[in-house]
Design a protein around this motif. Structure first.
Motif, PDB file in Angstrom:
ATOM      1  N   THR A   1       8.880  -2.246  18.306  1.00  0.00           N
ATOM      2  CA  THR A   1       9.415  -0.880  18.240  1.00  0.00           C
ATOM      3  C   THR A   1      10.711  -0.853  17.457  1.00  0.00           C
ATOM      4  OG1 THR A   1       8.385  -0.350  20.359  1.00  0.00           O
ATOM      5  CG2 THR A   1      10.179   1.079  19.634  1.00  0.00           C
ATOM      6  N   TYR A   2      11.604  -1.794  17.739  1.00  0.00           N
ATOM      7  CA  TYR A   2      12.888  -1.856  17.042  1.00  0.00           C
ATOM      8  C   TYR A   2      12.690  -2.084  15.540  1.00  0.00           C
ATOM      9  CZ  TYR A   2      17.280  -3.636  15.278  1.00  0.00           C
ATOM     10  OH  TYR A   2      18.398  -3.837  14.511  1.00  0.00           O
ATOM     11  N   PHE A   3      11.891  -3.076  15.179  1.00  0.00           N
ATOM     12  CA  PHE A   3      11.673  -3.388  13.764  1.00  0.00           C
ATOM     13  C   PHE A   3      11.045  -2.214  13.020  1.00  0.00           C
ATOM     14  CE2 PHE A   3      11.264  -8.119  14.993  1.00  0.00           C
ATOM     15  CZ  PHE A   3      12.601  -8.348  14.759  1.00  0.00           C
ATOM     16  N   ASN A   4      10.080  -1.535  13.644  1.00  0.00           N
ATOM     17  CA  ASN A   4       9.423  -0.396  13.002  1.00  0.00           C
ATOM     18  C   ASN A   4      10.397   0.758  12.785  1.00  0.00           C
ATOM     19  OD1 ASN A   4       7.094  -1.915  13.059  1.00  0.00           O
ATOM     20  ND2 ASN A   4       6.117  -0.735  14.685  1.00  0.00           N
ATOM     21  N   GLU A   5      11.219   1.040  13.792  1.00  0.00           N
ATOM     22  CA  GLU A   5      12.224   2.110  13.652  1.00  0.00           C
ATOM     23  C   GLU A   5      13.271   1.732  12.607  1.00  0.00           C
ATOM     24  OE1 GLU A   5      12.285   5.219  14.916  1.00  0.00           O
ATOM     25  OE2 GLU A   5      10.287   4.736  15.647  1.00  0.00           O
TER      26      GLU A   5
ATOM     27  N   VAL B   1       0.820  -1.217   0.000  1.00  0.00           N
ATOM     28  CA  VAL B   1       0.000   0.000   0.000  1.00  0.00           C
ATOM     29  C   VAL B   1       0.853   1.264   0.000  1.00  0.00           C
ATOM     30  CG1 VAL B   1      -2.029  -1.089   1.026  1.00  0.00           C
ATOM     31  CG2 VAL B   1      -0.314  -0.037   2.515  1.00  0.00           C
ATOM     32  N   GLY B   2       2.178   1.093  -0.046  1.00  0.00           N
ATOM     33  CA  GLY B   2       3.081   2.237  -0.150  1.00  0.00           C
ATOM     34  C   GLY B   2       3.260   3.022   1.141  1.00  0.00           C
ATOM     35  N   VAL B   3       3.214   2.350   2.277  1.00  0.00           N
ATOM     36  CA  VAL B   3       3.370   3.012   3.569  1.00  0.00           C
ATOM     37  C   VAL B   3       4.744   2.681   4.139  1.00  0.00           C
ATOM     38  CG1 VAL B   3       2.512   3.112   5.943  1.00  0.00           C
ATOM     39  CG2 VAL B   3       0.909   2.966   4.048  1.00  0.00           C
ATOM     40  N   VAL B   4       5.464   3.712   4.577  1.00  0.00           N
ATOM     41  CA  VAL B   4       6.784   3.515   5.180  1.00  0.00           C
ATOM     42  C   VAL B   4       6.663   3.389   6.690  1.00  0.00           C
ATOM     43  CG1 VAL B   4       9.049   4.555   5.571  1.00  0.00           C
ATOM     44  CG2 VAL B   4       7.988   4.706   3.321  1.00  0.00           C
ATOM     45  N   ASN B   5       5.955   4.311   7.319  1.00  0.00           N
ATOM     46  CA  ASN B   5       5.838   4.339   8.777  1.00  0.00           C
ATOM     47  C   ASN B   5       4.746   3.391   9.245  1.00  0.00           C
ATOM     48  OD1 ASN B   5       7.827   6.295   8.858  1.00  0.00           O
ATOM     49  ND2 ASN B   5       6.374   7.981   8.935  1.00  0.00           N
ATOM     50  N   ALA B   6       5.156   2.336   9.934  1.00  0.00           N
ATOM     51  CA  ALA B   6       4.199   1.371  10.466  1.00  0.00           C
ATOM     52  C   ALA B   6       3.257   2.065  11.438  1.00  0.00           C
ATOM     53  CB  ALA B   6       4.939   0.246  11.163  1.00  0.00           C
ATOM     54  N   GLY B   7       1.993   1.710  11.351  1.00  0.00           N
ATOM     55  CA  GLY B   7       0.995   2.307  12.230  1.00  0.00           C
ATOM     56  C   GLY B   7       0.245   3.457  11.605  1.00  0.00           C
TER      57      GLY B   7
ATOM     58  N   CYS C   1      -3.911  -2.824   6.861  1.00  0.00           N
ATOM     59  CA  CYS C   1      -3.111  -3.985   7.259  1.00  0.00           C
ATOM     60  C   CYS C   1      -3.386  -4.373   8.712  1.00  0.00           C
ATOM     61  CB  CYS C   1      -1.627  -3.686   7.069  1.00  0.00           C
ATOM     62  SG  CYS C   1      -1.162  -3.303   5.373  1.00  0.00           S
ATOM     63  N   ALA C   2      -4.592  -4.139   9.179  1.00  0.00           N
ATOM     64  CA  ALA C   2      -4.929  -4.362  10.587  1.00  0.00           C
ATOM     65  C   ALA C   2      -4.751  -5.821  11.004  1.00  0.00           C
ATOM     66  CB  ALA C   2      -6.351  -3.902  10.867  1.00  0.00           C
ATOM     67  N   ALA C   3      -5.143  -6.756  10.164  1.00  0.00           N
ATOM     68  CA  ALA C   3      -5.022  -8.174  10.521  1.00  0.00           C
ATOM     69  C   ALA C   3      -3.561  -8.581  10.660  1.00  0.00           C
ATOM     70  CB  ALA C   3      -5.713  -9.041   9.480  1.00  0.00           C
ATOM     71  N   GLU C   4      -2.730  -8.159   9.711  1.00  0.00           N
ATOM     72  CA  GLU C   4      -1.308  -8.480   9.761  1.00  0.00           C
ATOM     73  C   GLU C   4      -0.641  -7.827  10.966  1.00  0.00           C
ATOM     74  OE1 GLU C   4      -2.942  -7.422   7.100  1.00  0.00           O
ATOM     75  OE2 GLU C   4      -2.470  -8.733   5.405  1.00  0.00           O
ATOM     76  N   ASN C   5      -1.040  -6.581  11.251  1.00  0.00           N
ATOM     77  CA  ASN C   5      -0.475  -5.857  12.389  1.00  0.00           C
ATOM     78  C   ASN C   5      -0.845  -6.537  13.703  1.00  0.00           C
ATOM     79  OD1 ASN C   5       0.860  -3.879  13.863  1.00  0.00           O
ATOM     80  ND2 ASN C   5      -0.900  -2.522  13.881  1.00  0.00           N
ATOM     81  N   ARG C   6      -2.062  -7.015  13.812  1.00  0.00           N
ATOM     82  CA  ARG C   6      -2.513  -7.690  15.027  1.00  0.00           C
ATOM     83  C   ARG C   6      -1.669  -8.944  15.286  1.00  0.00           C
ATOM     84  NH1 ARG C   6      -7.338  -6.419  14.321  1.00  0.00           N
ATOM     85  NH2 ARG C   6      -7.859  -8.014  12.786  1.00  0.00           N
TER      86      ARG C   6
END
Length: 96
Positions: A68-72, A39-45, A51-56
């Motif tokens: 936190t580490y992986f997202n940063e 979906v072309g998103v860089v910043n997770a969240g 991507c709610a299901a995958e994020n959950r």
């Protein structure tokens, strides 16, 4: 005493993730990041409900400190990629 990697398995710290738990975390992270890439998103969240299901699954499978580490790390990797592309473009124009 302290942590000793060659000790008896019964003395292992139960709070440390097993190999299978780490693998599940990495797989869920990869699935979530693939959705973000789709979906072309860089910043997770910041993707909303896309991507709610995958994020959950990702947040359930990984320790919060790992999330936190992986997202940063993801944001840093994209910034580095952009900076390298800019440097290459400047280098190409400087050679002309």
């Amino acid at each position: 005493m302290g942590w000793w990697p060659f000790g008896d398995s019964s003395s292992a710290d139960p709070s440390l993730p097993t190999r299978q738990e780490r693998q599940k975390c990495w797989e869920s992270r990869d699935a979530y990041f693939a959705c973000l890439d789709g979906v072309g998103v860089v910043n997770a969240g910041t993707e909303g409900k896309v991507c709610a299901a995958e994020n959950r699954v990702y947040e359930k499978s990984c320790a919060q400190s790992w999330v936190t580490y992986f997202n940063e790390r993801r944001k840093l990797a994209f910034r580095q990629k952009d900076m390298i592309a800019q440097a290459n473009a400047q280098n190409a124009t400087a050679k002309r």
